[in-house]
Design a protein around this motif. Structure first.
Motif, PDB file in Angstrom:
ATOM      1  N   LYS A 115       0.817  -1.219   0.000  1.00  0.00           N
ATOM      2  CA  LYS A 115       0.000   0.000   0.000  1.00  0.00           C
ATOM      3  C   LYS A 115       0.847   1.264   0.000  1.00  0.00           C
ATOM      4  O   LYS A 115       0.301   2.375  -0.014  1.00  0.00           O
ATOM      5  CB  LYS A 115      -0.911  -0.008   1.234  1.00  0.00           C
ATOM      6  CG  LYS A 115      -1.846  -1.213   1.308  1.00  0.00           C
ATOM      7  CD  LYS A 115      -2.638  -1.207   2.606  1.00  0.00           C
ATOM      8  CE  LYS A 115      -3.510  -2.444   2.746  1.00  0.00           C
ATOM      9  NZ  LYS A 115      -4.239  -2.478   4.041  1.00  0.00           N
ATOM     10  N   GLY A 116       2.155   1.127   0.074  1.00  0.00           N
ATOM     11  CA  GLY A 116       3.025   2.288   0.122  1.00  0.00           C
ATOM     12  C   GLY A 116       2.903   3.154  -1.112  1.00  0.00           C
ATOM     13  O   GLY A 116       2.855   2.649  -2.241  1.00  0.00           O
ATOM     14  N   ALA A 117       2.904   4.469  -0.913  1.00  0.00           N
ATOM     15  CA  ALA A 117       2.733   5.394  -2.034  1.00  0.00           C
ATOM     16  C   ALA A 117       4.042   5.739  -2.727  1.00  0.00           C
ATOM     17  O   ALA A 117       4.029   6.256  -3.848  1.00  0.00           O
ATOM     18  CB  ALA A 117       2.065   6.674  -1.528  1.00  0.00           C
ATOM     19  N   ALA A 118       5.161   5.478  -2.081  1.00  0.00           N
ATOM     20  CA  ALA A 118       6.451   5.888  -2.649  1.00  0.00           C
ATOM     21  C   ALA A 118       7.463   4.751  -2.572  1.00  0.00           C
ATOM     22  O   ALA A 118       8.606   4.937  -2.167  1.00  0.00           O
ATOM     23  CB  ALA A 118       6.973   7.119  -1.918  1.00  0.00           C
ATOM     24  N   ILE A 119       7.037   3.564  -2.966  1.00  0.00           N
ATOM     25  CA  ILE A 119       7.915   2.404  -2.970  1.00  0.00           C
ATOM     26  C   ILE A 119       7.692   1.655  -4.275  1.00  0.00           C
ATOM     27  O   ILE A 119       6.550   1.513  -4.737  1.00  0.00           O
ATOM     28  CB  ILE A 119       7.656   1.495  -1.750  1.00  0.00           C
ATOM     29  CG1 ILE A 119       8.621   0.306  -1.730  1.00  0.00           C
ATOM     30  CG2 ILE A 119       6.219   1.042  -1.674  1.00  0.00           C
ATOM     31  CD1 ILE A 119       8.552  -0.514  -0.447  1.00  0.00           C
ATOM     32  N   SER A 120       8.762   1.196  -4.889  1.00  0.00           N
ATOM     33  CA  SER A 120       8.664   0.543  -6.190  1.00  0.00           C
ATOM     34  C   SER A 120       8.099  -0.866  -6.051  1.00  0.00           C
ATOM     35  O   SER A 120       8.230  -1.500  -4.996  1.00  0.00           O
ATOM     36  CB  SER A 120      10.042   0.473  -6.847  1.00  0.00           C
ATOM     37  OG  SER A 120      10.867  -0.455  -6.154  1.00  0.00           O
ATOM     38  N   PRO A 121       7.474  -1.387  -7.107  1.00  0.00           N
ATOM     39  CA  PRO A 121       7.004  -2.775  -7.077  1.00  0.00           C
ATOM     40  C   PRO A 121       8.125  -3.764  -6.776  1.00  0.00           C
ATOM     41  O   PRO A 121       7.898  -4.775  -6.092  1.00  0.00           O
ATOM     42  CB  PRO A 121       6.422  -2.983  -8.478  1.00  0.00           C
ATOM     43  CG  PRO A 121       6.017  -1.611  -8.922  1.00  0.00           C
ATOM     44  CD  PRO A 121       7.055  -0.691  -8.346  1.00  0.00           C
ATOM     45  N   ALA A 122       9.338  -3.490  -7.257  1.00  0.00           N
ATOM     46  CA  ALA A 122      10.465  -4.393  -6.998  1.00  0.00           C
ATOM     47  C   ALA A 122      10.807  -4.425  -5.521  1.00  0.00           C
ATOM     48  O   ALA A 122      11.085  -5.495  -4.951  1.00  0.00           O
ATOM     49  CB  ALA A 122      11.678  -3.956  -7.811  1.00  0.00           C
ATOM     50  N   ASP A 123      10.779  -3.253  -4.868  1.00  0.00           N
ATOM     51  CA  ASP A 123      11.071  -3.215  -3.434  1.00  0.00           C
ATOM     52  C   ASP A 123       9.948  -3.861  -2.628  1.00  0.00           C
ATOM     53  O   ASP A 123      10.200  -4.540  -1.625  1.00  0.00           O
ATOM     54  CB  ASP A 123      11.285  -1.767  -2.975  1.00  0.00           C
ATOM     55  CG  ASP A 123      12.686  -1.262  -3.284  1.00  0.00           C
ATOM     56  OD1 ASP A 123      13.599  -2.099  -3.432  1.00  0.00           O
ATOM     57  OD2 ASP A 123      12.861  -0.037  -3.396  1.00  0.00           O
ATOM     58  N   VAL A 124       8.709  -3.660  -3.058  1.00  0.00           N
ATOM     59  CA  VAL A 124       7.604  -4.329  -2.378  1.00  0.00           C
ATOM     60  C   VAL A 124       7.789  -5.833  -2.430  1.00  0.00           C
ATOM     61  O   VAL A 124       7.680  -6.534  -1.415  1.00  0.00           O
ATOM     62  CB  VAL A 124       6.248  -3.935  -3.014  1.00  0.00           C
ATOM     63  CG1 VAL A 124       5.137  -4.841  -2.481  1.00  0.00           C
ATOM     64  CG2 VAL A 124       5.921  -2.482  -2.713  1.00  0.00           C
TER      65      VAL A 124
END
Length: 477
Positions: A115-124
């Protein structure tokens, strides 16, 4: 350097961990899980319940139930194999809480990171994979010691009353989590001590071995072997084991796959040194409780070849239990900063784990030892004698001398020698159905059935109304 590599994340999460523990709902998802750095901080909290003193207490509890070691003081009743007394019921209740707290912190990451607004899909994907690896790791400890347990995931973590799931359901979650972790974790750790896809493959291999899925265990271990990313550290003396393999000043080694990382900082060190050492050895500058010890008259020790350097890691120390009393010197640190301030890492999974998992699984999948299985075992065996691991030697076992049954026993014996103080032997004896016969032969003790599982804590029964104390408690408690 070791302190910088590991402790910066640990120190950064301290205030966060307190908040996670005390008031999880006060951490607003929109403000806390927006960036990769914030999610990494939350992921670091997954390790804290284990790193404290709890993983060492867990491993010591398991070591007290082996054929080669004994518990002293409050751990002594474990070596009688008659079930758990009040002190040890309380102790394992604390471990239950430890594993579930780590699971809860993993669930927070799994639920909130996407749900993070400032995190990349790769980091998620990376942090969710890390959290699922650790969730699987915790459930693997729970299911092997308690059998079926309540399954708490990101979907139901706010629910209080949950039924006891079956062991099969717990293993299904473990396998699903590890397969996702294997696909999303990085090839190399960004920070020493964080899991990689190779750690996920290794844990998968161990879970498959536990489940008797030998071909799958063999193949997953073989992937790690064929990666050529890992090798056994060469040794020629017992001191090399103490300093070059498990030494307190090491940042990492070529055989590390997944270790719990420690450093010489107050409350940031390895507590096992306090548990295992004795003041007379002067190998740990805070003395030691020598709560887990051995005895030179024990049949396992007597049968062990004196030329094996791992045997030399037991020192005879007469502290009132007899002239043949043994104390482990596997972990040493003469510059620690407290009882739980030693710098030695906890080698949860190293390359020798992979080699011995492969050796057992390959033989059992093929109904007999193979040349590759024997070579994997011999690599561990050669290193233990100070020989180069990858070159044939005079201490090698010969394939023609073993059949399926005798090779299986050989691997289990090598695992007992290799993984002392790691809490693996008792779990091996239970996994293979050999616990009762082995303990009777080595210690003359009869293992009662109720001793094979740990009691579910009364606190859990009182808190979780989804459990029925009359039906869900493990037999005998």
């Amino acid at each position: 350097m070791k302190k910088i590599l590991f402790l910066l994340p640990a120190l950064f999460l301290m205030a966060c961990e307190d908040a996670l523990k005390e008031e999880p709902k006060s951490l607003v998802v929109e403000t806390f899980f927006n960036t990769a750095a914030e999610v990494e901080t939350a992921a670091s909290a997954i390790y804290s319940p284990l790193r404290n003193t709890n993983m060492s207490v867990y491993e010591a509890t398991l070591e007290s139930q082996t054929d080669y070691a004994f518990g002293r003081g409050s751990w002594a009743p474990l070596s009688d194999f008659q079930g758990f007394n009040d002190a040890n019921i309380t102790r394992v209740a604390g471990l239950w809480n430890t594993f579930y707290l780590s699971i809860r912190n993993a669930n927070l990451v799994i639920r909130s990171a996407p749900k993070g607004a400032a995190i990349s899909p790769a980091d998620v994907a990376k942090y969710v994979g890390e959290a699922k690896f650790m969730r699987a790791f915790n459930y693997f400890q729970l299911v092997r010691n308690w059998a079926g347990v309540p399954i708490r995931t990101e979907a139901n973590m706010d629910d209080i009353d949950l039924k006891r799931s079956t062991a099969e359901e717990v293993y299904a979650l473990i396998l699903a989590d590890l397969k996702e972790a294997e696909a999303s974790l990085p090839d190399n750790p960004a920070v020493a001590g964080r899991p990689t896809k190779w750690a996920a493959k290794t844990l998968l291999a161990d879970v498959y071995l536990q489940l008797g899925q030998f071909a799958e265990a063999r193949d997953k271990a073989d992937e790690v072997i064929k990666s050529n990313k890992f090798s056994l550290v060469p040794v020629v003396t017992k001191e090399d084991f103490q300093t070059k393999v498990w030494g307190p000043d090491l940042v990492s080694t070529s055989e590390e796959i997944f270790y719990l990382k420690y450093a010489r900082q107050v409350s940031q060190g390895n507590y096992m040194l306090w548990i295992s050492n004795h003041p007379n050895t002067k190998l740990f500058n805070f003395g030691g409780a020598y709560a887990v010890y051995g005895d030179a008259s024990n049949s396992v020790y007597k049968a062990w070849d004196d030329n094996d350097l791992r045997k030399k890691l037991w020192d005879i120390v007469d502290f009132g239990l007899g002239a043949t009393t043994l104390v482990s010197s596997k972990f040493i640190d003469t510059q620690a900063v407290g009882q739980n301030g030693a710098g030695n890492d906890d080698p949860v999974y190293g390359y020798s784990d992979v080699l011995l998992i492969y050796a057992e699984a390959a033989s059992r999948a093929g109904n007999g030892p193979t040349a590759a299985a024997m070579e994997a075992l011999n690599q561990v065996h050669r290193r233990a004698y100070g020989k180069p691991a990858n070159a044939p030697s005079t201490v090698d076992y010969k394939l023609a001398d073993y059949n399926a049954a005798t090779f299986w026993d050989l691997v289990l014996r090598e695992r007992a020698y290799e993984f002392q103080l790691s809490g693996k032997r008792w779990l091996d004896l239970k996994r293979t159905g050999k616990a009762k016969a082995v303990i009777l032969a080595a210690k003359g003790k009869n293992v009662v059935d109720k001793h094979l599982l740990w009691p579910i804590p009364v606190s859990e029964m009182n808190y979780n109304k989804g459990l029925d104390p009359a039906k869900d408690q493990n037999p005998g408690y």
